[in-house]
Design a protein around this motif. Sequence first.
Motif, PDB file in Angstrom:
ATOM      1  N   PRO A   1      72.318  36.328  43.621  1.00 13.83           N
ATOM      2  CA  PRO A   1      71.568  35.066  44.588  1.00 13.83           C
ATOM      3  C   PRO A   1      71.286  33.967  43.567  1.00 13.83           C
ATOM      4  CG  PRO A   1      70.529  37.299  44.484  1.00 13.83           C
ATOM      5  CD  PRO A   1      71.760  37.475  43.495  1.00 13.83           C
TER       6      PRO A   1
ATOM      7  N   ALA B   1      72.486  30.417  45.098  1.00 14.02           N
ATOM      8  CA  ALA B   1      71.102  29.330  45.330  1.00 14.02           C
ATOM      9  C   ALA B   1      71.855  27.914  44.748  1.00 14.02           C
ATOM     10  CB  ALA B   1      70.030  29.754  44.621  1.00 14.02           C
TER      11      ALA B   1
ATOM     12  N   GLN C   1      74.476  26.421  46.461  1.00 10.75           N
ATOM     13  CA  GLN C   1      73.956  25.843  47.491  1.00 10.75           C
ATOM     14  C   GLN C   1      73.219  24.425  47.166  1.00 10.75           C
ATOM     15  OE1 GLN C   1      72.019  28.679  49.821  1.00 10.75           O
ATOM     16  NE2 GLN C   1      70.437  27.198  50.980  1.00 10.75           N
TER      17      GLN C   1
ATOM     18  N   ASP D   1      66.083  38.742  47.959  1.00  8.38           N
ATOM     19  CA  ASP D   1      67.092  38.223  47.128  1.00  8.38           C
ATOM     20  C   ASP D   1      67.772  37.043  48.019  1.00  8.38           C
ATOM     21  OD1 ASP D   1      66.921  39.646  44.788  1.00  8.38           O
ATOM     22  OD2 ASP D   1      67.823  41.258  45.370  1.00  8.38           O
TER      23      ASP D   1
ATOM     24  N   PRO E   1      69.193  33.542  48.942  1.00 12.61           N
ATOM     25  CA  PRO E   1      69.304  32.242  47.657  1.00 12.61           C
ATOM     26  C   PRO E   1      68.146  31.275  48.336  1.00 12.61           C
ATOM     27  CG  PRO E   1      71.451  32.955  48.482  1.00 12.61           C
ATOM     28  CD  PRO E   1      70.528  33.959  49.146  1.00 12.61           C
ATOM     29  N   ASN E   2      68.097  31.031  49.728  1.00 16.08           N
ATOM     30  CA  ASN E   2      66.865  30.257  50.279  1.00 16.08           C
ATOM     31  C   ASN E   2      65.524  30.520  49.747  1.00 16.08           C
ATOM     32  OD1 ASN E   2      68.628  28.449  51.480  1.00 16.08           O
ATOM     33  ND2 ASN E   2      68.257  29.344  53.731  1.00 16.08           N
TER      34      ASN E   2
ATOM     35  N   LEU F   1      64.926  31.635  46.832  1.00 13.36           N
ATOM     36  CA  LEU F   1      64.670  31.185  45.300  1.00 13.36           C
ATOM     37  C   LEU F   1      64.440  29.809  45.235  1.00 13.36           C
ATOM     38  CD1 LEU F   1      67.612  33.178  43.843  1.00 13.36           C
ATOM     39  CD2 LEU F   1      65.127  33.876  43.940  1.00 13.36           C
ATOM     40  N   LEU F   2      65.128  29.056  46.337  1.00 11.54           N
ATOM     41  CA  LEU F   2      65.239  27.562  46.265  1.00 11.54           C
ATOM     42  C   LEU F   2      63.786  27.072  46.855  1.00 11.54           C
ATOM     43  CD1 LEU F   2      68.642  26.399  47.693  1.00 11.54           C
ATOM     44  CD2 LEU F   2      67.838  26.629  45.258  1.00 11.54           C
TER      45      LEU F   2
ATOM     46  N   ASP G   1      58.343  25.200  44.672  1.00 13.91           N
ATOM     47  CA  ASP G   1      56.962  25.232  44.673  1.00 13.91           C
ATOM     48  C   ASP G   1      56.453  25.918  43.392  1.00 13.91           C
ATOM     49  OD1 ASP G   1      56.306  24.642  47.146  1.00 13.91           O
ATOM     50  OD2 ASP G   1      56.227  26.531  47.911  1.00 13.91           O
TER      51      ASP G   1
ATOM     52  N   ASP H   1      56.179  22.896  41.067  1.00 12.17           N
ATOM     53  CA  ASP H   1      55.043  22.033  41.300  1.00 12.17           C
ATOM     54  C   ASP H   1      53.742  22.551  41.134  1.00 12.17           C
ATOM     55  OD1 ASP H   1      56.939  20.047  42.087  1.00 12.17           O
ATOM     56  OD2 ASP H   1      56.491  20.335  44.172  1.00 12.17           O
ATOM     57  N   MET H   2      53.589  23.800  41.348  1.00 17.34           N
ATOM     58  CA  MET H   2      52.169  24.374  41.249  1.00 17.34           C
ATOM     59  C   MET H   2      51.780  25.418  40.213  1.00 17.34           C
ATOM     60  SD  MET H   2      52.861  25.226  45.499  1.00 17.34           S
ATOM     61  CE  MET H   2      51.957  26.878  45.138  1.00 17.34           C
TER      62      MET H   2
ATOM     63  N   TRP I   1      46.021  30.649  46.725  1.00 19.26           N
ATOM     64  CA  TRP I   1      47.023  30.020  47.537  1.00 19.26           C
ATOM     65  C   TRP I   1      46.824  30.301  48.916  1.00 19.26           C
ATOM     66  CZ3 TRP I   1      47.996  25.500  44.895  1.00 19.26           C
ATOM     67  CH2 TRP I   1      47.999  25.472  43.853  1.00 19.26           C
TER      68      TRP I   1
ATOM     69  N   THR J   1      45.979  27.988  51.880  1.00 25.85           N
ATOM     70  CA  THR J   1      46.867  26.774  52.235  1.00 25.85           C
ATOM     71  C   THR J   1      48.337  27.005  52.274  1.00 25.85           C
ATOM     72  OG1 THR J   1      46.703  26.242  50.004  1.00 25.85           O
ATOM     73  CG2 THR J   1      45.211  24.776  51.231  1.00 25.85           C
ATOM     74  N   HIS J   2      48.744  28.147  52.023  1.00 23.46           N
ATOM     75  CA  HIS J   2      50.303  28.497  52.052  1.00 23.46           C
ATOM     76  C   HIS J   2      50.417  29.878  52.857  1.00 23.46           C
ATOM     77  CE1 HIS J   2      49.655  25.722  48.908  1.00 23.46           C
ATOM     78  NE2 HIS J   2      51.013  25.550  48.732  1.00 23.46           N
TER      79      HIS J   2
ATOM     80  N   ARG K   1      55.870  31.693  52.368  1.00 21.36           N
ATOM     81  CA  ARG K   1      56.124  30.798  51.377  1.00 21.36           C
ATOM     82  C   ARG K   1      55.680  31.162  50.044  1.00 21.36           C
ATOM     83  NH1 ARG K   1      53.449  24.674  51.518  1.00 21.36           N
ATOM     84  NH2 ARG K   1      54.477  23.881  49.582  1.00 21.36           N
TER      85      ARG K   1
ATOM     86  N   THR L   1      65.578  22.891  49.884  1.00 20.04           N
ATOM     87  CA  THR L   1      64.298  23.621  49.434  1.00 20.04           C
ATOM     88  C   THR L   1      63.231  23.777  50.655  1.00 20.04           C
ATOM     89  OG1 THR L   1      63.286  21.789  48.499  1.00 20.04           O
ATOM     90  CG2 THR L   1      64.658  23.239  47.119  1.00 20.04           C
TER      91      THR L   1
ATOM     92  N   HIS M   1      61.743  24.999  54.056  1.00 14.34           N
ATOM     93  CA  HIS M   1      61.766  26.354  54.673  1.00 14.34           C
ATOM     94  C   HIS M   1      62.873  26.773  55.839  1.00 14.34           C
ATOM     95  CE1 HIS M   1      58.607  28.129  52.016  1.00 14.34           C
ATOM     96  NE2 HIS M   1      58.532  26.503  51.788  1.00 14.34           N
ATOM     97  N   GLN M   2      63.633  27.662  55.360  1.00  8.83           N
ATOM     98  CA  GLN M   2      64.633  27.931  56.553  1.00  8.83           C
ATOM     99  C   GLN M   2      64.446  29.313  56.959  1.00  8.83           C
ATOM    100  OE1 GLN M   2      68.350  26.878  54.974  1.00  8.83           O
ATOM    101  NE2 GLN M   2      67.379  24.745  54.247  1.00  8.83           N
TER     102      GLN M   2
END
Lengths: 94, 178
Positions: A53, A57, A60, B65, B67-68, B70-71, B76, B79-80, B137, B140-141, B145, B174, B176-177
Amino acid sequence: MKRHQIPFLLGIPATLLSALALAHDPSLHKKGEAPDCAAMKGMDQAEMDMNDPVMQAMMQQCMKDLHHGQETEKSSVQPRENAEQDPRKQSDQR
Amino acid sequence: MRTIKSLASLVIFLLILGTAYLFSGLYPIGADVPHNGFTHWLLETLRERSIERASEDIVLPGDLDRPNRLLAGGADYNDMCAGCHLKPGRDESDFSIGLYPKPPNLTQEAHDEREEAAREYFWVIKHGIKASGMPAWGPTHDDERIWSMVAFLLKLPELTPAQYQILTARTKNTTHQH
């Protein structure tokens, strides 16, 4: 408490709450640095585990960059190939 | 009867002594002075047991697992969280040096029990930890997420600095999908 004060008093926390929600919208996070896909270009594709993965990623993220890189490579390689076929062109290029 | 009386007197004496110490202000509360061994053990045990108990019934999503995830989670995290919990190739930051208790270096956390680690990460991110600098979090999350951040955290110890940079860069991938 006077009645006309109620909307204002309710409005303050409502405004703060909506601001909080907006601040945590992912699209409003500052755009940081772009993915540095140069590291991927040097990788041997045969050694890449496409079921991983992390690799998926990364692909991607770098898809656009890698394709762009391949196209640029092709366009820079093409004239040389043509030049080898046609010695006149080779001399023209020099 | 005499023993009970002595015991009760001892308890009352200790309570008075404890209260006096509490109000005296003598305990060093500065973050640059570590807790004594007993207080450290007490708070550590309290925290570990509380997280363990509170997170035991959390059900993991089946797509950690993806990939989306992980991105989304990587961006996040960067950033956080990375300011305190660090990133590959970085051993310390101003926050990791100055905070007490010291925030764990999540790039080096070993996950013997992956599912247990995932449940505990989720709970801690969502609810935070009192008096530790770890915010909740959850307000707010949303859960999705937070699960993406958990997915990223599970992979984080395996990442090289170059992989980390690519995965955490915030691009249109990155968003959200889910």
